[in-house]
Scaffold this motif. Structure first.
Motif, PDB file in Angstrom:
ATOM      1  N   UNK A  37       0.931  -1.226   0.052  1.00  0.00           N
ATOM      2  CA  UNK A  37       0.052   0.093   0.140  1.00  0.00           C
ATOM      3  C   UNK A  37       0.825   1.159   0.123  1.00  0.00           C
ATOM      4  N   UNK A  38       0.383   2.347  -0.641  1.00  0.00           N
ATOM      5  CA  UNK A  38       1.019   3.407  -0.886  1.00  0.00           C
ATOM      6  C   UNK A  38       0.555   4.669  -0.213  1.00  0.00           C
ATOM      7  N   UNK A  83      -6.564  11.448   0.111  1.00  0.00           N
ATOM      8  CA  UNK A  83      -7.818  10.969   0.828  1.00  0.00           C
ATOM      9  C   UNK A  83      -9.015  11.440  -0.087  1.00  0.00           C
ATOM     10  N   UNK A 120     -12.326   1.920   3.126  1.00  0.00           N
ATOM     11  CA  UNK A 120     -12.346   1.787   1.788  1.00  0.00           C
ATOM     12  C   UNK A 120     -11.914   0.239   1.249  1.00  0.00           C
ATOM     13  N   UNK A 121     -10.741   0.213   1.490  1.00  0.00           N
ATOM     14  CA  UNK A 121     -10.110  -1.046   0.986  1.00  0.00           C
ATOM     15  C   UNK A 121     -10.757  -2.259   1.522  1.00  0.00           C
ATOM     16  N   UNK A 178      -5.465   4.648   6.529  1.00  0.00           N
ATOM     17  CA  UNK A 178      -6.179   3.999   5.330  1.00  0.00           C
ATOM     18  C   UNK A 178      -5.034   2.985   4.466  1.00  0.00           C
ATOM     19  N   UNK A 222      -5.140  -2.227   5.547  1.00  0.00           N
ATOM     20  CA  UNK A 222      -5.344  -3.423   4.603  1.00  0.00           C
ATOM     21  C   UNK A 222      -4.094  -4.361   4.878  1.00  0.00           C
ATOM     22  N   UNK A 246      -6.231   9.989  -6.599  1.00  0.00           N
ATOM     23  CA  UNK A 246      -7.301   9.661  -5.962  1.00  0.00           C
ATOM     24  C   UNK A 246      -7.800   8.276  -6.668  1.00  0.00           C
ATOM     25  N   UNK A 250      -4.929   5.819  -5.642  1.00  0.00           N
ATOM     26  CA  UNK A 250      -5.028   5.433  -4.180  1.00  0.00           C
ATOM     27  C   UNK A 250      -6.262   4.335  -4.214  1.00  0.00           C
ATOM     28  N   UNK A 251      -7.291   4.539  -5.020  1.00  0.00           N
ATOM     29  CA  UNK A 251      -8.434   3.582  -4.999  1.00  0.00           C
ATOM     30  C   UNK A 251      -7.668   2.183  -5.394  1.00  0.00           C
ATOM     31  N   UNK A 285      -4.605   1.225  -5.476  1.00  0.00           N
ATOM     32  CA  UNK A 285      -3.770   0.613  -4.800  1.00  0.00           C
ATOM     33  C   UNK A 285      -4.491   0.077  -3.528  1.00  0.00           C
ATOM     34  N   UNK A 286      -5.647   0.289  -2.976  1.00  0.00           N
ATOM     35  CA  UNK A 286      -6.347  -0.310  -2.072  1.00  0.00           C
ATOM     36  C   UNK A 286      -6.957  -1.653  -2.426  1.00  0.00           C
ATOM     37  N   UNK A 287      -7.112  -2.040  -3.783  1.00  0.00           N
ATOM     38  CA  UNK A 287      -7.752  -3.172  -4.332  1.00  0.00           C
ATOM     39  C   UNK A 287      -8.900  -2.893  -5.082  1.00  0.00           C
ATOM     40  N   UNK A 288      -9.111  -1.852  -5.422  1.00  0.00           N
ATOM     41  CA  UNK A 288     -10.348  -1.495  -6.374  1.00  0.00           C
ATOM     42  C   UNK A 288      -9.743  -1.812  -7.758  1.00  0.00           C
ATOM     43  N   UNK A 348     -16.842   4.036  -7.339  1.00  0.00           N
ATOM     44  CA  UNK A 348     -16.646   4.457  -6.097  1.00  0.00           C
ATOM     45  C   UNK A 348     -15.968   5.864  -5.991  1.00  0.00           C
TER      46      UNK A 348
END
Ligand code: ATP
Ligand code: MG
Lengths: 361, 303
Positions: A80-81, A88, A100-101, A148, A152, B200, B203-204, B206-209, B217
């Motif tokens: 994660x970065x 955000x 979110x994740x 954030x 994860x 942005x 980032x989404x 990166x968090x698995x989306x 989303x």
């Protein structure tokens, strides 16, 4: 299982004719705090983006926790970065941002709630879950961005200059905070910075990067005490760098001529006569006064400039043959501040000077 | 005693502030005067006459100065007008949805992918405006007509035996309207996507989306202002359109503007035409008001 969390093997990244990262290889052990340190534009972000999957290396392999990441998209990687400007989501609350994740991974609702709360506690902002991002201060935003990413439970947390937008005071506070968080959870951190002081205080290991090449990768004290190259010596802290060709040598002790003065140096390995080399000596490692006479490198010099800085006195001195040096003396009460024009003895024992590689042009 | 001079100082400072404010207000008034006059003469006055006329009555092809609500009663009692209104709104909805679906990928492409040729693509969006609306609409007539280009080629290739009836259908009207109003959808969408920080989206991911999850989303919620503006522009302009349904549509494709026009210049029943206009205007205002409330268009954009 290996104990190497991040491994880069001969990574090169080019855009057209321009090569941003050149044949970079390094390994980061599990649980280590590794900093990538280098000036602006040296390729730090590019390396991070290749680890997280946003850029594909032109050549080479990235392995994370032992697994080859070739062809894996960012959302398939156990990394994660934390972005430079937090990134955000402005349309979500703090808690929704952190969740979110987990929501994407369809975790049960109670589980999400529990983990979000745990993260808010980890970053010491347990009250702020319902706020919007706009209602947070800069430091709070960075903490939430870290929460954030960490929620994860990545194998590796990548941080791209997360503190660079903060003012000095807050930065120093956040540095300690980050160290504490890393200590608490034990995740491997890869941290990008162009601030050498930040890298030295926070890291277990530092990779110094210049123009897409790793100049040296070592512990902070080795980077400072035993810089391998001219660039590392100059980029980290202040130093005096003397360049010349090796004149004569017996075994590993050699000497070179620089600005008319002979400088003795202890080499790590024997080098042929005529090799270009540099010697780095930190200003605070130079001996001042009559005792200096006994050192291997001893010179008589004239004070050219005196800068009184309170806890230290910084001098610029020049030897009879014209070799110029910076000297820092701790103002410990025993030191008599010298005026411009005074003649002083300076010197240093041979082992305090560090031989460094220089770029031959 | 000492308080008296202090008070004087304060009040004179206050007077200065008032004077300053008054002068500023005068200047702002001066600057807005030409625009206000323009609006007054070319918008408010005609609107007033339309409003006045809508209360007149009409008999023996004569407008009679009067004050009656009969015209409005007729608008609401005659089934035909409700049907036309409904048809217009429905056409507006269909055209808006098609424009949104077609326009979003284009806007996204121009904002995100097209690095060097963004200007050319923009030019492509703008160039049609250099040609008159009438010409562009007639072009569709040539393309879709019974002896038109499309039918000719379809028959030439042996795909069909007899010409298809494409012109003077609701589909033709919708095709023409989409063509004309698509840029009005794309431009606000483009502005909104361009404004959205790429990190942005990253980032989404990166968090698995996945790409689609990121789009649903993050991108859609954050480009809502652009979507809302584009949809409102397209919808209002479609519902108001006159020329396209007139040229490409059949008799049953008439929209509000066509009916109003035929009242004014077909039967010369100005009072009833005015009443229709007023009712429709109120509808449009109500729509914009509700829409603004829902999408919060007037509030400051988040950042
Ligand atoms: N997409 C790209 N296309 C072409 N060149 C790029 C691209 N991304 C980065 N570069 C170039 O690669 C070099 C390294 O960029 P990078 O962003 O990795 O630097 P950095 O070390 O992170 O610098 P900073 O400290 O300023 O963030 C720069 O010269 C940059 O111009
Ligand atoms: Mg960078």
């Amino acid at each position: 299982m290996t104990d190497i969390d991040v491994e880069l093997l001969n990574i090169t990244k080019s855009w057209g004719d321009f090569t941003a990262v050149k044949n970079v290889s390094f390994k980061v052990k599990k649980g280590e705090f590794c900093s990538l340190l280098g000036p602006s534009g040296c390729g730090k972000t590019t390396i991070m983006r290749m680890i997280s999957g946003f850029e594909t290396p032109t050549e080479g392999i990235v392995r994370i926790a032992g697994e080859d990441m070739s062809g894996k998209k960012p959302f398939q990687r156990p990394t994660n970065l934390v972005f430079q400007h937090h990134a955000l989501f402005p349309h979500l609350t703090v808690a929704e941002n952190i969740a979110f994740g987990l929501k994407i991974k369809k975790q049960p609702r109670e589980e999400i709630q529990k983990r979000v709360n745990r993260m808010l506690e980890l970053v010491q902002l347990p009250e702020l879950g319902d706020r919007t991002i706009r209602q947070l201060s800069g430091g709070q935003r960075q903490r939430i961005a870290i929460a954030r990413a960490l929620v994860n439970e990545p194998a590796v947390l990548l941080l791209d200059e997360p503190l660079s937008a903060l003012d000095l005071k807050l930065r120093e506070q956040m540095q300690l905070e980050l160290k504490r968080i890393q200590h608490e959870i034990g995740t491997t951190f890869v941290f990008v910075t162009h601030d050498q002081k930040e890298a030295i205080t926070m890291s277990d290991v530092i990779a110094v990067i210049n123009e897409g090449v790793i100049e040296q990768m070592a512990s902070p004290s080795d980077i400072y005490e035993r810089p391998a190259t001219e660039f590392v010596a100059g980029f980290i802290g202040e130093t005096n760098l003397f360049k010349g060709k090796i004149k004569k040598g017996s075994g590993t002790s050699a000497s070179l001529m620089c600005d008319g003065e002979e400088i003795h140096v202890q080499l790590d390995e024997k080098l042929p006569e005529g090799t270009s080399i540099g010697v780095s000596i930190r200003p605070e490692k130079i001996i001042w006064g009559a005792v200096a006479d006994e050192a291997t490198n001893a010179y008589e010099a004239t004070v050219r400039e005196t800068i009184y800085q309170g806890n230290v006195v910084h001098y610029r001195v020049v030897t009879a043959n014209g070799l110029e040096l910076g000297v820092d003396i701790t103002n410990n009460g025993g030191h008599q501040v010298a005026a411009v024009g005074e003649t002083v003895n300076i010197g240093w024992p041979i082992e305090r000077g560090v031989p460094v590689m220089v770029r031959v042009t | 005693m000492t308080s008296v001079p202090t008070k004087n100082v304060a009040s004179s400072a206050e007077q200065g502030a008032i004077l300053f404010r008054r002068r500023r207000r005068n200047r702002i008034l001066g600057l807005t005067l030409p625009g206000s006059m323009w609006l007054l003469i070319f918008f408010a006055l005609p609107m007033f006459f339309v409003l006045r006329t809508s209360f007149n009555s009409f008999a023996d092809a004569q407008i009679i100065q009067d004050f009656t609500f009969d015209n409005f009663k007729l608008v609401f009692s005659e089934y035909l007008y409700a049907k036309v209104l409904l048809k217009s709104l429905l056409t507006g909805l269909v055209v808006t949805v098609i424009c949104l679906v077609l326009g979003y990928p284009v806007a996204h492409f121009i904002a995100r992918k097209a690095r060097g040729n963004r200007e050319i693509l923009f030019l492509g969006l703008i160039i049609p405006f250099w040609t008159s609306l009438v010409v562009r609409t007639y072009a569709w007539k040539i393309l879709l007509g019974t002896n038109g280009v499309l039918n000719y080629h379809l028959m030439d290739f042996g795909i069909i035996d007899a010409p298809l009836k494409m012109l003077f259908t609701t589909s033709a009207v919708i095709i023409g309207l989409v063509h004309i109003f698509l840029p009005f959808m794309i431009l606000p969408l483009y502005a909104s996507i361009e404004n959205l920080d790429t990190s942005l989206e990253e980032a989404a991911q990166d968090m698995g989306a996945t790409r689609i999850q990121t789009f649903m989303k993050v991108v859609v919620p954050l480009t809502m202002p652009g979507i809302a503006t584009g949809c409102m522009l397209t919808f209002l302009m479609t519902v108001n359109s006159f020329l396209t349904p007139n040229i490409l549509g059949g008799p049953s494709d008439a929209m509000i503007s066509n009916v109003i026009q035929s009242e004014f210049f077909g039967t010369f029943n100005w009072p009833f035409g005015s009443a229709l206009s007023i009712v429709f205007l109120l509808f449009a205002l109500g729509f914009v008001f509700v829409y603004n409330q829902v999408f919060d268009l007037d509030s400051e954009e988040d950042k």
